[in-house]
Design a protein around this motif. Structure first.
Motif, short mmCIF file in Angstrom:
data_model
loop_
_atom_site.label_atom_id
_atom_site.label_comp_id
_atom_site.label_asym_id
_atom_site.label_seq_id
_atom_site.Cartn_x
_atom_site.Cartn_y
_atom_site.Cartn_z
N VAL A 179 -52.57 -49.53 -30.87
CA VAL A 179 -52.94 -48.35 -31.74
C VAL A 179 -51.98 -48.18 -33.07
CG1 VAL A 179 -53.96 -46.15 -31.87
CG2 VAL A 179 -54.53 -47.66 -29.95
N ASP A 180 -52.67 -48.52 -34.08
CA ASP A 180 -51.66 -48.17 -35.30
C ASP A 180 -52.01 -46.93 -35.81
OD1 ASP A 180 -49.97 -50.50 -35.05
OD2 ASP A 180 -51.49 -51.73 -36.54
N ILE A 181 -51.23 -46.04 -36.04
CA ILE A 181 -51.57 -44.65 -36.69
C ILE A 181 -50.51 -44.47 -37.83
CG2 ILE A 181 -51.97 -42.21 -36.15
CD1 ILE A 181 -52.41 -42.85 -33.28
N ASP A 182 -51.01 -44.15 -39.05
CA ASP A 182 -50.31 -43.46 -40.23
C ASP A 182 -50.37 -42.10 -40.17
OD1 ASP A 182 -49.76 -46.06 -41.11
OD2 ASP A 182 -51.36 -46.08 -42.60
N SER A 183 -49.03 -41.39 -39.88
CA SER A 183 -48.98 -39.83 -39.81
C SER A 183 -48.25 -39.45 -40.88
CB SER A 183 -48.48 -39.47 -38.60
OG SER A 183 -48.29 -38.07 -38.08
N ASN A 184 -48.99 -38.42 -41.65
CA ASN A 184 -48.09 -37.66 -42.74
C ASN A 184 -46.86 -36.93 -42.42
OD1 ASN A 184 -49.72 -39.04 -44.47
ND2 ASN A 184 -51.22 -37.48 -44.56
N TYR A 206 -52.07 -34.26 -39.78
CA TYR A 206 -52.19 -35.04 -40.82
C TYR A 206 -52.63 -36.51 -40.23
CZ TYR A 206 -51.20 -31.24 -43.58
OH TYR A 206 -51.20 -30.12 -44.41
N PHE A 207 -53.50 -37.05 -40.01
CA PHE A 207 -53.83 -38.37 -39.67
C PHE A 207 -54.17 -39.30 -41.04
CE2 PHE A 207 -55.75 -36.92 -35.40
CZ PHE A 207 -54.42 -37.27 -34.76
N GLY A 208 -53.59 -40.26 -41.14
CA GLY A 208 -53.96 -41.41 -42.06
C GLY A 208 -54.78 -42.30 -41.31
N ASN A 209 -54.51 -43.53 -41.83
CA ASN A 209 -55.50 -44.76 -41.07
C ASN A 209 -55.17 -44.60 -39.79
OD1 ASN A 209 -56.43 -45.45 -43.37
ND2 ASN A 209 -55.07 -46.76 -44.20
N ILE A 210 -56.10 -45.06 -38.80
CA ILE A 210 -55.87 -45.44 -37.41
C ILE A 210 -56.70 -46.53 -37.09
CG2 ILE A 210 -56.40 -44.62 -35.13
CD1 ILE A 210 -56.11 -41.60 -35.85
N GLY A 211 -56.24 -47.41 -36.48
CA GLY A 211 -57.03 -48.75 -36.08
C GLY A 211 -56.48 -49.17 -34.61
N MET A 213 -44.01 -40.05 -35.39
CA MET A 213 -43.10 -39.88 -36.53
C MET A 213 -43.96 -39.80 -37.98
SD MET A 213 -40.45 -39.49 -34.62
CE MET A 213 -39.28 -39.12 -35.82
N ALA A 214 -43.28 -39.34 -39.14
CA ALA A 214 -44.06 -39.44 -40.16
C ALA A 214 -43.75 -40.91 -40.41
CB ALA A 214 -43.16 -38.63 -41.52
N GLY A 215 -45.11 -41.52 -41.05
CA GLY A 215 -45.22 -42.82 -41.35
C GLY A 215 -45.99 -43.64 -40.62
N ALA A 216 -45.50 -44.87 -40.37
CA ALA A 216 -46.40 -45.73 -39.55
C ALA A 216 -45.90 -45.84 -38.07
CB ALA A 216 -46.26 -47.39 -39.98
N ASN A 217 -46.89 -45.80 -37.13
CA ASN A 217 -46.68 -45.68 -35.75
C ASN A 217 -47.58 -46.67 -34.97
OD1 ASN A 217 -45.12 -42.82 -35.31
ND2 ASN A 217 -46.45 -42.64 -36.89
N ARG A 218 -46.86 -47.29 -33.92
CA ARG A 218 -47.70 -48.27 -33.01
C ARG A 218 -47.70 -47.97 -31.58
NH1 ARG A 218 -47.01 -54.12 -35.04
NH2 ARG A 218 -48.80 -53.45 -36.29
N LEU A 219 -48.56 -47.86 -30.97
CA LEU A 219 -48.87 -47.44 -29.62
C LEU A 219 -49.27 -48.71 -28.94
CD1 LEU A 219 -50.36 -43.97 -30.20
CD2 LEU A 219 -48.00 -44.43 -30.13
#
Length: 87
Positions: A21-26, A4-9, A51-57
């Motif tokens: 890279v910001d990734i929202d993961s469900n 489950y990918f949410g928004n990726i930018g 992790m579930a929620g907002a992630n920053r790489l």
């Protein structure tokens, strides 16, 4: 297993090297981040656990020449690709 990918930018774009890279993961999941050049050659591969929620790489294009690159985020067959310009 479903991914489950949410928004990726990714930003800044264009960049002089550093890329966030910001990734929202469900769900909690492992991902692979691949960087390709315009000819499709794989230049770098990194592994992350979201992790579930907002992630920053934090990635870096510092060692690459100026040009166009593609950052691909892969998890269990699902993928998203972001075009990046390195100045």
């Amino acid at each position: 297993k479903t991914t489950y990918f949410g928004n990726i930018g990714a930003y800044p774009n264009p960049t002089d090297g550093p890329v966030v890279v910001d990734i929202d993961s469900n769900i909690k999941q492992e991902i692979v981040v691949e960087i390709y050049d315009v000819s499709g050659r794989l230049l770098q591969i990194d592994y992350f656990e979201l992790m579930a929620g907002a992630n920053r790489l934090n990635l870096s294009l510092n060692r690459f020449a100026a040009g166009t690159y593609y950052i691909t985020v892969v998890s269990d067959g699902a993928f998203e690709t972001i075009k990046m310009i390195k100045q």
